[in-house]
Design a protein around this motif. Structure first.
Motif, PDB file in Angstrom:
ATOM      1  N   VAL A 103       0.802  -1.223   0.000  1.00  0.00           N
ATOM      2  CA  VAL A 103       0.000   0.000   0.000  1.00  0.00           C
ATOM      3  C   VAL A 103       0.836   1.273   0.000  1.00  0.00           C
ATOM      4  O   VAL A 103       0.527   2.221  -0.757  1.00  0.00           O
ATOM      5  CB  VAL A 103      -0.988  -0.014   1.186  1.00  0.00           C
ATOM      6  CG1 VAL A 103      -1.664   1.351   1.357  1.00  0.00           C
ATOM      7  CG2 VAL A 103      -2.040  -1.098   0.973  1.00  0.00           C
ATOM      8  N   PRO A 108      -3.052   6.420  -4.631  1.00  0.00           N
ATOM      9  CA  PRO A 108      -4.343   6.263  -3.952  1.00  0.00           C
ATOM     10  C   PRO A 108      -5.380   5.461  -4.757  1.00  0.00           C
ATOM     11  O   PRO A 108      -6.024   4.563  -4.189  1.00  0.00           O
ATOM     12  CB  PRO A 108      -4.794   7.716  -3.715  1.00  0.00           C
ATOM     13  CG  PRO A 108      -3.503   8.470  -3.566  1.00  0.00           C
ATOM     14  CD  PRO A 108      -2.568   7.817  -4.550  1.00  0.00           C
ATOM     15  N   PRO A 109      -5.553   5.710  -6.074  1.00  0.00           N
ATOM     16  CA  PRO A 109      -6.535   4.887  -6.802  1.00  0.00           C
ATOM     17  C   PRO A 109      -6.173   3.398  -6.819  1.00  0.00           C
ATOM     18  O   PRO A 109      -7.053   2.546  -6.800  1.00  0.00           O
ATOM     19  CB  PRO A 109      -6.503   5.473  -8.219  1.00  0.00           C
ATOM     20  CG  PRO A 109      -5.989   6.854  -8.060  1.00  0.00           C
ATOM     21  CD  PRO A 109      -4.991   6.772  -6.937  1.00  0.00           C
ATOM     22  N   THR A 111      -4.896   1.602  -4.529  1.00  0.00           N
ATOM     23  CA  THR A 111      -5.230   0.903  -3.285  1.00  0.00           C
ATOM     24  C   THR A 111      -6.643   0.344  -3.329  1.00  0.00           C
ATOM     25  O   THR A 111      -6.932  -0.683  -2.704  1.00  0.00           O
ATOM     26  CB  THR A 111      -5.082   1.830  -2.067  1.00  0.00           C
ATOM     27  OG1 THR A 111      -5.969   2.951  -2.198  1.00  0.00           O
ATOM     28  CG2 THR A 111      -3.652   2.332  -1.953  1.00  0.00           C
ATOM     29  N   TYR A 112      -7.545   0.997  -4.065  1.00  0.00           N
ATOM     30  CA  TYR A 112      -8.914   0.488  -4.177  1.00  0.00           C
ATOM     31  C   TYR A 112      -8.931  -0.853  -4.908  1.00  0.00           C
ATOM     32  O   TYR A 112      -9.673  -1.770  -4.527  1.00  0.00           O
ATOM     33  CB  TYR A 112      -9.797   1.485  -4.917  1.00  0.00           C
ATOM     34  CG  TYR A 112     -10.023   2.779  -4.165  1.00  0.00           C
ATOM     35  CD1 TYR A 112     -10.765   2.807  -2.988  1.00  0.00           C
ATOM     36  CD2 TYR A 112      -9.474   3.975  -4.632  1.00  0.00           C
ATOM     37  CE1 TYR A 112     -10.970   4.005  -2.306  1.00  0.00           C
ATOM     38  CE2 TYR A 112      -9.668   5.166  -3.950  1.00  0.00           C
ATOM     39  CZ  TYR A 112     -10.413   5.175  -2.786  1.00  0.00           C
ATOM     40  OH  TYR A 112     -10.603   6.352  -2.099  1.00  0.00           O
ATOM     41  N   TYR A 113      -8.110  -0.975  -5.950  1.00  0.00           N
ATOM     42  CA  TYR A 113      -8.076  -2.213  -6.716  1.00  0.00           C
ATOM     43  C   TYR A 113      -7.431  -3.340  -5.913  1.00  0.00           C
ATOM     44  O   TYR A 113      -7.891  -4.483  -5.955  1.00  0.00           O
ATOM     45  CB  TYR A 113      -7.337  -1.990  -8.039  1.00  0.00           C
ATOM     46  CG  TYR A 113      -8.064  -1.023  -8.941  1.00  0.00           C
ATOM     47  CD1 TYR A 113      -9.126  -1.442  -9.737  1.00  0.00           C
ATOM     48  CD2 TYR A 113      -7.711   0.328  -8.986  1.00  0.00           C
ATOM     49  CE1 TYR A 113      -9.811  -0.550 -10.549  1.00  0.00           C
ATOM     50  CE2 TYR A 113      -8.382   1.227  -9.786  1.00  0.00           C
ATOM     51  CZ  TYR A 113      -9.440   0.782 -10.568  1.00  0.00           C
ATOM     52  OH  TYR A 113     -10.128   1.674 -11.358  1.00  0.00           O
ATOM     53  N   GLY A 115      -7.366  -3.486  -2.579  1.00  0.00           N
ATOM     54  CA  GLY A 115      -8.329  -3.819  -1.533  1.00  0.00           C
ATOM     55  C   GLY A 115      -9.474  -4.653  -2.067  1.00  0.00           C
ATOM     56  O   GLY A 115      -9.926  -5.598  -1.404  1.00  0.00           O
ATOM     57  N   GLY A 116      -9.941  -4.319  -3.272  1.00  0.00           N
ATOM     58  CA  GLY A 116     -11.009  -5.101  -3.888  1.00  0.00           C
ATOM     59  C   GLY A 116     -10.581  -6.531  -4.153  1.00  0.00           C
ATOM     60  O   GLY A 116     -11.354  -7.477  -3.950  1.00  0.00           O
ATOM     61  N   LEU A 147      -8.615  -7.013 -11.380  1.00  0.00           N
ATOM     62  CA  LEU A 147      -8.139  -5.981 -10.465  1.00  0.00           C
ATOM     63  C   LEU A 147      -6.616  -5.816 -10.425  1.00  0.00           C
ATOM     64  O   LEU A 147      -6.140  -4.694 -10.211  1.00  0.00           O
ATOM     65  CB  LEU A 147      -8.697  -6.239  -9.069  1.00  0.00           C
ATOM     66  CG  LEU A 147     -10.233  -6.172  -9.009  1.00  0.00           C
ATOM     67  CD1 LEU A 147     -10.737  -6.468  -7.601  1.00  0.00           C
ATOM     68  CD2 LEU A 147     -10.741  -4.816  -9.476  1.00  0.00           C
ATOM     69  N   HIS A 160      -7.472   6.118 -12.561  1.00  0.00           N
ATOM     70  CA  HIS A 160      -8.132   4.839 -12.814  1.00  0.00           C
ATOM     71  C   HIS A 160      -7.965   4.445 -14.283  1.00  0.00           C
ATOM     72  O   HIS A 160      -7.891   5.308 -15.166  1.00  0.00           O
ATOM     73  CB  HIS A 160      -9.625   4.932 -12.486  1.00  0.00           C
ATOM     74  CG  HIS A 160      -9.905   5.167 -11.036  1.00  0.00           C
ATOM     75  ND1 HIS A 160      -9.847   4.159 -10.098  1.00  0.00           N
ATOM     76  CD2 HIS A 160     -10.217   6.299 -10.354  1.00  0.00           C
ATOM     77  CE1 HIS A 160     -10.140   4.653  -8.906  1.00  0.00           C
ATOM     78  NE2 HIS A 160     -10.364   5.951  -9.028  1.00  0.00           N
TER      79      HIS A 160
END
Length: 278
Positions: A103, A108-109, A111-113, A115-116, A147, A160
């Motif tokens: 991480v 920042p974007p 980290t969403y992928y 985490g998903g 992802l 993204h």
């Protein structure tokens, strides 16, 4: 050495590129120069999705499917059954920790992928969510295979990836998941597990795969007609299987080669853009 060998078998080496391949494709299409692809961060992310992420994903699956896999013939050859090995638990936890350790070096974007991926990778098998026993949701949740591409793309580009690329990849993953579940229809039914494949039955499940892969081709076609045309190979293969004397159980083992070839073409196309700018 025998325990390590079993652990590596559990990570499904034949399928390693199912996660590492998208990570590499995402990196190639986000890069603006060849040097970007050799940065330690990019190499580290791709390596994570090559082995640790596979240990996490399939290790969780095997631990929570131990009772179901007792009657599954796929676990008698290339794959292996979980029989309470502590090393598997340690490897799963360690692989998740390594994922979280990435991480700080991600945008920042990205980290969403990541985490998903970690969430869906666990939720697919772990109660009470256990998406794998929920028809349609089992298929939809397997968009997790896309992802890793989001992680590398967003890390390099800082934004993204194109929504059409994510959606097209998600459709592809849905079709691939259901196709891989068709050989498990009988063992899953005997174990009382309901999946998209068990509910539809083989003929309708094959039709569902064709629909998902056709949608993937059309979606990518809006982004780049060449990629859309490339992905048409998947529904064509299903058509060939349906009209030839080939069982899905046999054809299932062709797909690592098919997916690797398609991924190679995508990667080479992206590299051409990076090097030659078109």
């Amino acid at each position: 050495m025998n325990r390590v060998r079993r652990l590596l078998t559990r990570s499904r080496p034949l399928f390693w590129l199912y996660l590492a391949g998208p990570a590499l494709v995402g990196a190639v299409y986000a890069a603006d120069s060849p040097s970007t692809l050799t940065s330690p961060v990019v190499i580290g992310i791709v390596c994570y999705f090559l082995l640790p992420a596979n240990l996490f994903l399939y290790g969780v699956n095997d631990v929570f499917d131990a009772d179901v896999d007792a009657e599954n013939p796929k676990k008698e050859g290339i794959e292996t059954r979980y029989e309470g090995e502590r090393l598997t638990i340690v490897a799963v936890v360690a692989s998740a920790i390594v994922g979280f350790a990435l991480v700080p070096v991600l945008s920042p974007p990205a980290t969403y992928y990541l985490g998903g991926f970690l969430f869906l990778g666990a939720a697919y098998s772990v109660p009470p969510i256990r998406f794998k026993t929920r028809p349609l949701l089992d298929s939809v949740s397997n968009g997790l295979y896309v992802l890793p591409a989001g992680v590398t793309y967003a890390t390099i580009a800082g934004t993204h990836p194109p929504a059409l690329a994510v959606l097209g990849g998600w459709f592809w993953a849905m079709g691939m998941h259901t196709f891989s579940a068709i050989p498990d229809i009988d063992p899953d039914r005997q174990a009382g597990i309901r999946t998209t494949a068990t509910v539809l039955g083989q003929p309708a499940a094959l039709g569902y795969c064709v629909a998902c892969w056709a949608l993937a081709a059309v979606t990518f076609g809006f982004l780049d007609v060449r990629i859309g045309a490339l992905l048409l190979v998947y529904p064509l293969i299903v058509g060939a299987i349906a009209t030839a004397s080939v069982t899905v159980s046999r054809a299932y083992w062709w797909f690592p080669a098919v997916n690797s070839t398609v991924g190679m073409v995508l990667t080479l196309g992206g590299l051409w853009r990076v090097v030659y700018g078109s």
